[in-house]
Design a protein around this motif. Structure first.
Motif, PDB file in Angstrom:
ATOM      1  N   ILE A 101       0.852  -1.191   0.000  1.00 48.24           N
ATOM      2  CA  ILE A 101       0.000   0.000   0.000  1.00 48.24           C
ATOM      3  C   ILE A 101       0.880   1.230   0.000  1.00 48.24           C
ATOM      4  O   ILE A 101       2.036   1.198   0.441  1.00 48.24           O
ATOM      5  CB  ILE A 101      -0.961   0.036   1.215  1.00 48.24           C
ATOM      6  N   ASP A 102       0.337   2.311  -0.493  1.00 47.32           N
ATOM      7  CA  ASP A 102       1.076   3.568  -0.563  1.00 47.32           C
ATOM      8  C   ASP A 102       0.559   4.491   0.534  1.00 47.32           C
ATOM      9  O   ASP A 102      -0.147   5.457   0.276  1.00 47.32           O
ATOM     10  CB  ASP A 102       0.895   4.196  -1.949  1.00 47.32           C
ATOM     11  N   LYS A 103       0.857   4.139   1.764  1.00 47.87           N
ATOM     12  CA  LYS A 103       0.442   4.957   2.903  1.00 47.87           C
ATOM     13  C   LYS A 103       1.551   4.879   3.941  1.00 47.87           C
ATOM     14  O   LYS A 103       1.990   3.802   4.312  1.00 47.87           O
ATOM     15  CB  LYS A 103      -0.870   4.451   3.497  1.00 47.87           C
ATOM     16  N   SER A 104       2.001   6.034   4.390  1.00 50.47           N
ATOM     17  CA  SER A 104       3.088   6.040   5.362  1.00 50.47           C
ATOM     18  C   SER A 104       2.787   6.914   6.571  1.00 50.47           C
ATOM     19  O   SER A 104       3.640   7.079   7.430  1.00 50.47           O
ATOM     20  CB  SER A 104       4.383   6.501   4.698  1.00 50.47           C
ATOM     21  N   ALA A 105       1.587   7.473   6.637  1.00 52.75           N
ATOM     22  CA  ALA A 105       1.207   8.282   7.788  1.00 52.75           C
ATOM     23  C   ALA A 105      -0.174   7.840   8.255  1.00 52.75           C
ATOM     24  O   ALA A 105      -1.120   7.813   7.480  1.00 52.75           O
ATOM     25  CB  ALA A 105       1.193   9.756   7.410  1.00 52.75           C
ATOM     26  N   TRP A 106      -0.252   7.459   9.509  1.00 59.90           N
ATOM     27  CA  TRP A 106      -1.508   6.985  10.097  1.00 59.90           C
ATOM     28  C   TRP A 106      -1.826   7.862  11.300  1.00 59.90           C
ATOM     29  O   TRP A 106      -0.922   8.346  11.980  1.00 59.90           O
ATOM     30  CB  TRP A 106      -1.353   5.531  10.544  1.00 59.90           C
ATOM     31  N   THR A 107      -3.102   8.003  11.597  1.00 56.39           N
ATOM     32  CA  THR A 107      -3.530   8.796  12.742  1.00 56.39           C
ATOM     33  C   THR A 107      -2.975   8.222  14.036  1.00 56.39           C
ATOM     34  O   THR A 107      -2.526   8.959  14.909  1.00 56.39           O
ATOM     35  CB  THR A 107      -5.070   8.867  12.802  1.00 56.39           C
ATOM     36  N   LYS A 108      -3.009   6.902  14.161  1.00 54.68           N
ATOM     37  CA  LYS A 108      -2.484   6.228  15.350  1.00 54.68           C
ATOM     38  C   LYS A 108      -1.486   5.155  14.923  1.00 54.68           C
ATOM     39  O   LYS A 108      -1.654   4.536  13.880  1.00 54.68           O
ATOM     40  CB  LYS A 108      -3.609   5.551  16.135  1.00 54.68           C
ATOM     41  N   THR A 109      -0.486   4.957  15.770  1.00 51.02           N
ATOM     42  CA  THR A 109       0.461   3.855  15.567  1.00 51.02           C
ATOM     43  C   THR A 109       0.563   3.080  16.874  1.00 51.02           C
ATOM     44  O   THR A 109      -0.026   3.461  17.894  1.00 51.02           O
ATOM     45  CB  THR A 109       1.875   4.356  15.181  1.00 51.02           C
ATOM     46  N   ILE A 110       1.336   2.035  16.855  1.00 45.89           N
ATOM     47  CA  ILE A 110       1.538   1.218  18.051  1.00 45.89           C
ATOM     48  C   ILE A 110       2.170   2.039  19.189  1.00 45.89           C
ATOM     49  O   ILE A 110       2.020   1.704  20.358  1.00 45.89           O
ATOM     50  CB  ILE A 110       2.369  -0.044  17.718  1.00 45.89           C
ATOM     51  N   LEU A 111       2.817   3.148  18.849  1.00 46.22           N
ATOM     52  CA  LEU A 111       3.420   3.999  19.879  1.00 46.22           C
ATOM     53  C   LEU A 111       2.362   4.761  20.679  1.00 46.22           C
ATOM     54  O   LEU A 111       2.668   5.307  21.741  1.00 46.22           O
ATOM     55  CB  LEU A 111       4.421   4.978  19.263  1.00 46.22           C
ATOM     56  N   ASP A 112       1.116   4.791  20.196  1.00 47.12           N
ATOM     57  CA  ASP A 112       0.026   5.439  20.924  1.00 47.12           C
ATOM     58  C   ASP A 112      -0.605   4.524  21.969  1.00 47.12           C
ATOM     59  O   ASP A 112      -1.484   4.949  22.720  1.00 47.12           O
ATOM     60  CB  ASP A 112      -1.064   5.905  19.949  1.00 47.12           C
ATOM     61  N   VAL A 113      -0.172   3.278  22.004  1.00 51.61           N
ATOM     62  CA  VAL A 113      -0.745   2.305  22.936  1.00 51.61           C
ATOM     63  C   VAL A 113       0.011   2.358  24.267  1.00 51.61           C
ATOM     64  O   VAL A 113       1.224   2.212  24.297  1.00 51.61           O
ATOM     65  CB  VAL A 113      -0.689   0.873  22.342  1.00 51.61           C
ATOM     66  N   ARG A 114      -0.760   2.558  25.338  1.00 51.33           N
ATOM     67  CA  ARG A 114      -0.187   2.560  26.688  1.00 51.33           C
ATOM     68  C   ARG A 114      -0.290   1.149  27.264  1.00 51.33           C
ATOM     69  O   ARG A 114      -1.235   0.431  26.977  1.00 51.33           O
ATOM     70  CB  ARG A 114      -0.953   3.539  27.585  1.00 51.33           C
TER      71      ARG A 114
END
Length: 142
Positions: A101-114
């Protein structure tokens, strides 16, 4: 530092966090309750790990879990032949390592998980998975 070219996570920390979460999920059942969402969501954001068919399969799994509310046991039974490498009609794992897929920016990533406790963790994994599903369903050219 460089951001992940697939999910946009800072300092390429997404793989490290994913590995840490897998350990947590396999050692604590409270965290493990969302393992199916963690893996599918991470793989959707990191499409270089999969073939086109594998990516579409993972996105459909996420939809079945989150939108159709199908139980994990039901989906496991439903897909046992699909995921059996001896019976599967398509490859899941990429041989090229190129994103599908041609997508490299997401609203949330795994780094947003506490991860301070299982309840917060499960809520955050669910929020991340829902966000990724919503964004991935807008991707038409796969």
């Amino acid at each position: 530092m460089k951001n992940c070219p697939e999910c946009g996570a800072a300092d390429l920390l997404c793989q490290t966090r994913f590995d840490e979460f897998l350990i947590l999920e396999f050692t604590d059942p409270g965290y493990g309750a969302v393992h199916h969402l963690t893996v599918a969501t991470y793989m959707i954001q990191h499409s270089s790990n999969m073939t086109r068919e594998g990516w579409l399969f993972e996105r459909n799994l996420l939809r079945e879990f989150l939108v159709e509310n199908k139980p994990r046991a039901y989906i496991r039974e439903q897909n046992k032949d699909v995921v059996d490498s001896g019976k599967r009609t398509f490859k899941i794992k990429s041989k090229t390592g190129l994103p599908v897929i041609d997508k490299s920016a997401w609203t949330k990533t795994i780094l947003d998980v506490r991860a301070e406790n299982a309840e917060v963790y499960c809520e955050d994994i669910n929020a991340w998975a829902r966000s990724v599903l919503k964004e991935s369903e807008k991707i038409s050219e796969v």
